[in-house]
Design an enzyme around this catalytic site. Structure first.
Site, PDB file in Angstrom:
ATOM      1  N   ALA A  90      -2.237  -5.686   8.063  1.00  0.00           N
ATOM      2  CA  ALA A  90      -2.301  -4.298   7.597  1.00  0.00           C
ATOM      3  C   ALA A  90      -0.997  -3.869   6.933  1.00  0.00           C
ATOM      4  O   ALA A  90      -0.003  -4.610   6.906  1.00  0.00           O
ATOM      5  CB  ALA A  90      -2.635  -3.386   8.768  1.00  0.00           C
ATOM      6  N   HIS A  91      -0.986  -2.636   6.420  1.00  0.00           N
ATOM      7  CA  HIS A  91       0.158  -2.155   5.660  1.00  0.00           C
ATOM      8  C   HIS A  91       1.414  -2.046   6.520  1.00  0.00           C
ATOM      9  O   HIS A  91       1.373  -1.715   7.690  1.00  0.00           O
ATOM     10  CB  HIS A  91      -0.145  -0.823   4.972  1.00  0.00           C
ATOM     11  CG  HIS A  91      -0.613   0.270   5.885  1.00  0.00           C
ATOM     12  ND1 HIS A  91      -1.070   1.472   5.408  1.00  0.00           N
ATOM     13  CD2 HIS A  91      -0.684   0.371   7.230  1.00  0.00           C
ATOM     14  CE1 HIS A  91      -1.399   2.251   6.416  1.00  0.00           C
ATOM     15  NE2 HIS A  91      -1.168   1.602   7.532  1.00  0.00           N
TER      16      HIS A  91
END
EC number: 2.3.1.191
Length: 338
Positions: free
Chosen positions: A238-239
């Site tokens: 994920a980011h």
């Protein structure tokens, strides 16, 4: 495929040769299927039983097991690593033809090194830079201002998002997506509002990204993989995640946003790792575990439940349902005894 002598292999890879230095080999096989022209290896003692019937031209083997094999031996301190190097040497990938395929689309201001290969129906966006000896396989999309470092290889159908940067010798397998938007949402008045994802993805040298793996771009800062990180297939990063050097992550792992993972970690398959956590260096997380708190001490951690025979598992579930009652009874006994 290279055909070579055992002496040449021993000299090239720093191994101790026992046997015929002039014996020629050119292919690879298991202990059970190898013939005189093949190299095989033994790294797991459980397979030592196969040595009795083995016909390999040479076996890569450790000093501790070399006495159980009477044929030609390439003795190594790390047989599996030596096997990997010899396998790559004997059966290298076919060389890609430099140049841009007629069906590829390359922006006028993109920089593609003359030694690079851009395959059929690939797309290279404005301002992108493709380094020396890079292979961009069929159907790949390299968005604007992305950078692909020297000697990297995108096998096929790979997406590299805007401004993403790959280091040198990065291998990306089919279907991988690097630089899609992170999952940023804000709830307001009963509706989700998309949060713009303004960061990018930075991948260090010598990394490998598995098939259909996704690495989201950062929300504000970048998502980062340090050198020699290895991701298996179908991994979700994920980011704003950061992963330290030499960490390996097996298939179907999901890592939530803004988590930092240290160097030399090993995350086994199907683990779930929560967001905004920190995992220190040299941590092993066993398969199907869930990590919801930071890990600050090196070691092995796990929470996955191994499979049991179904009848036994049903009994365990019944007992789990009775656990609260047992605890209450135990507490009553303790109070009565005090």
């Amino acid at each position: 495929m290279h055909d070579t002598t055992l002496k040449a292999l021993a000299d090239r890879f720093g191994l101790t040769l026992r046997g015929d230095p002039d014996h020629r080999v050119g292919s690879l096989a298991t202990l059970a299927s190898a013939g005189p022209g093949d190299v095989s290896f033994l790294a797991n003692p459980a397979y030592a039983r196969d040595l009795a019937e083995c016909r390999a031209g040479a076996v890569i083997i450790g000093e501790d097991l070399a006495g159980r094999w009477s044929g030609n031996a390439l003795i190594s301190k790390n047989p599996y690593a030596s096997w990997a190097r010899i396998a790559a040497f004997l059966q290298p990938l076919p060389a890609a033809e430099p140049g841009v395929h007629a069906s590829a689309v390359v922006a006028e201001d993109a920089q593609v090194d003359p030694s690079a290969s851009v395959g059929p129906q690939a797309s290279v966006g404005a301002g992108a830079r493709i380094g020396r000896n890079v292979v961009v396989g069929p159907g790949c999309v390299i968005a604007e201002d992305a950078v692909i470092g020297d000697d990297s290889r995108l096998v096929g159908r790979v997406y590299i998002g805007p401004q993403c940067r790959l280091g040198e010798r990065v291998l990306v397998h089919p279907g991988a997506v690097i630089g899609a938007d992170g999952f940023g949402l804000a709830m307001d008045a009963g509706q989700w509002i998309k949060v713009p994802q303004m960061g990018t993805v930075v991948i260090g040298d010598d990394c490998e990204i598995g098939a259909n793996t996704t690495i989201d771009r950062g929300a504000i800062e970048d998502t980062e993989l340090a050198e020699d990180v290895r991701l298996d297939n179908q991994v979700q990063i994920a980011h704003n995640v950061r992963i330290g050097a030499h960490t390996a992550i097996a298939g179907c792992v999901g890592i939530a946003g803004s988590t930092h993972i240290g160097s030399y970690c090993m995350i086994a398959g199907a683990c779930g790792i929560g967001g905004h956590l920190s995992i220190c260096d040299k941590v092993i997380v066993t398969a199907m575990s869930t990590v919801l708190d930071s890990i600050t001490e090196p070691g092995e951690y796990g929470s996955g439940i191994p499979a049991r025979p179904h009848a036994r598992w049903k009994r365990i579930l019944v007992r789990l349902g009775q656990l609260d009652d047992w605890v209450r009874r135990l507490r009553r006994l303790e109070r009565n005894q005090s």
